[in-house]
Enzyme design. Structure first.
Site, PDB file in Angstrom:
ATOM      1  N   GLU A   1      -4.592   7.327  -5.082  1.00 61.44           N
ATOM      2  CA  GLU A   1      -4.830   6.580  -6.337  1.00 61.44           C
ATOM      3  C   GLU A   1      -6.150   7.014  -6.935  1.00 61.44           C
ATOM      4  O   GLU A   1      -7.120   7.183  -6.173  1.00 61.44           O
ATOM      5  CB  GLU A   1      -4.862   5.073  -6.062  1.00 61.44           C
ATOM      6  CG  GLU A   1      -3.514   4.533  -5.624  1.00 61.44           C
ATOM      7  CD  GLU A   1      -3.514   3.032  -5.363  1.00 61.44           C
ATOM      8  OE1 GLU A   1      -4.528   2.366  -5.655  1.00 61.44           O
ATOM      9  OE2 GLU A   1      -2.500   2.529  -4.867  1.00 61.44           O
TER      10      GLU A   1
ATOM     11  N   ARG B   1       0.865  -1.175   0.000  1.00 62.62           N
ATOM     12  CA  ARG B   1       0.000   0.000   0.000  1.00 62.62           C
ATOM     13  C   ARG B   1       0.902   1.226   0.000  1.00 62.62           C
ATOM     14  O   ARG B   1       1.967   1.210   0.639  1.00 62.62           O
ATOM     15  CB  ARG B   1      -0.888   0.032   1.258  1.00 62.62           C
ATOM     16  CG  ARG B   1      -2.033  -0.971   1.262  1.00 62.62           C
ATOM     17  CD  ARG B   1      -3.127  -0.568   0.267  1.00 62.62           C
ATOM     18  NE  ARG B   1      -4.274  -1.441   0.295  1.00 62.62           N
ATOM     19  CZ  ARG B   1      -4.516  -2.420  -0.576  1.00 62.62           C
ATOM     20  NH1 ARG B   1      -3.661  -2.669  -1.547  1.00 62.62           N
ATOM     21  NH2 ARG B   1      -5.613  -3.149  -0.491  1.00 62.62           N
TER      22      ARG B   1
ATOM     23  N   HIS C   1      -1.743  -0.084  -9.865  1.00 62.36           N
ATOM     24  CA  HIS C   1      -2.347  -0.996  -8.875  1.00 62.36           C
ATOM     25  C   HIS C   1      -2.914  -2.254  -9.559  1.00 62.36           C
ATOM     26  O   HIS C   1      -4.087  -2.585  -9.405  1.00 62.36           O
ATOM     27  CB  HIS C   1      -3.455  -0.268  -8.091  1.00 62.36           C
ATOM     28  CG  HIS C   1      -3.776  -0.942  -6.790  1.00 62.36           C
ATOM     29  ND1 HIS C   1      -4.040  -0.265  -5.618  1.00 62.36           N
ATOM     30  CD2 HIS C   1      -3.896  -2.251  -6.464  1.00 62.36           C
ATOM     31  CE1 HIS C   1      -4.305  -1.117  -4.648  1.00 62.36           C
ATOM     32  NE2 HIS C   1      -4.214  -2.343  -5.140  1.00 62.36           N
TER      33      HIS C   1
END
Ligand code: OXD
Length: 312
Positions: free
Chosen positions: A256, A227, A275
């Protein structure tokens, strides 16, 4: 009859299509927006979902179980989630994807892909630059859950030396040495590649700060597939700009999508991916949910329950 909310902002229908349940015992709501989910929330016993907005939990008094569709559960373990709700993960699904991602990008670097492609663009025969070897180089896996162990196994198979870091420092097969988290800096000193696979918890937020980055070899690469907030991004940016480490492959970010004006985009020693290191696919998650749903309906203990105290 129990009611399942299948929630996914982009692919709710695909996930719902693979829910196999005795229809007479389960009603299914399929929602892709917070508004729709809020409308059905009062009837919901089970959430099979991805990034359900926290305010929904307060509207779901019958909710007893959340099956996460993704690797991380930080979006589930929010203060709004009542303590009695059981949260389950899908171990075994994401490790193989992420192991290929990690070794693929390590090979991208060691095989000097960018240099050869640049030479090709110039029609230049660049036989003075040789590729490196991954065999014999040292990979440090920070976080030895099922994903970290899968990466360690694959790396070991191609002859990388694998070190690890975990909370307790317990030995793991295929990992030459496992350091405790408090000895992270000692472990970092030894690594050519550092891959972060820890969950985001209060204990891992900011785990890699300026001091830890300073402990890394100038030739080392960081791969963050955990993360964004596990790394102090300001310190990382500064470290990369000074070339105090060789580079970073970043799949996750504090914000994000990564904002277009973010400096990470333009650094030549950073690889940005959106991601995608461990994608969730309905086909892979469905059997995990199906097995647990059968157990749930039979009143049996669920598999892959998250320890809410540890947050993973
Ligand atoms: C995650 C995922 O949890 O992509 O980050 O599954």
């Amino acid at each position: 009859m129990k009611t399942v909310l299948v929630y996914h902002p982009d692919e709710a229908d695909r996930y719902a299509a693979l829910v196999r349940a005795p229809r007479a015992r389960v009603a299914i709501h399929v929602c892709a927006t917070p508004e729709d989910a809020a409308r059905v929330a009062p009837e919901v016993d089970i959430v099979y979902g991805w990034r359900l907005p926290p305010f929904i939990y307060e509207k779901a008094p019958r909710l007893a179980w959340v099956q996460a569709m993704g690797a991380g559960v930080d979006w589930v373990l929010v203060p709004e989630l009542p303590p009695h709700v059981v949260v389950t993960r899908a171990p075994g699904v994401f490790g193989p994807w992420m192991a290929e991602y990690v070794l693929g990008w390590c090979a991208f670097v060691s095989q000097r892909v960018e240099a050869y492609r640049a030479a090709q663009r110039d029609h230049r025969w660049m036989d003075t630059v040789l590729p490196g070897r991954l065999r014999g180089s040292t990979l440090l896996v920070v976080g030895l859950g099922d994903i970290g162990k899968t990466i360690a196994r694959l790396a070991g198979r191609i002859g990388m030396r694998v070190l690890g870091v975990s909370r307790a420092g317990a030995p793991v097969r295929g990992v030459e040495r496992v350091y405790r988290t408090r000895d992270l800096r000692r472990a970092l000193v030894a690594a050519d590649w550092v891959v972060l696979t820890v969950p985001l918890t209060p204990a891992t937020r900011g785990l890699l700060g300026a001091a830890e980055l300073a402990a890394m070899k100038p030739s080392a690469w960081l791969l963050n597939i955990a993360r964004g907030p596990v790394v102090d991004e300001t310190a990382l940016l500064e470290t990369l700009r000074r070339r105090a480490i060789a580079g970073a492959v970043l799949d996750v970010f504090t914000t994000e999508p990564l904002p277009p004006e973010h400096p990470f985009w333009d650094l030549d020693n950073v690889v940005v991916t959106p991601h995608i290191a461990g994608p969730s696919t309905p086909e892979e998650i469905a059997p995990v949910f199906a097995e647990n749903l059968t157990r749930y309906l039979a009143g049996r203990r669920l598999r892959h329950i998250v320890d809410r105290r540890r947050a993973y």
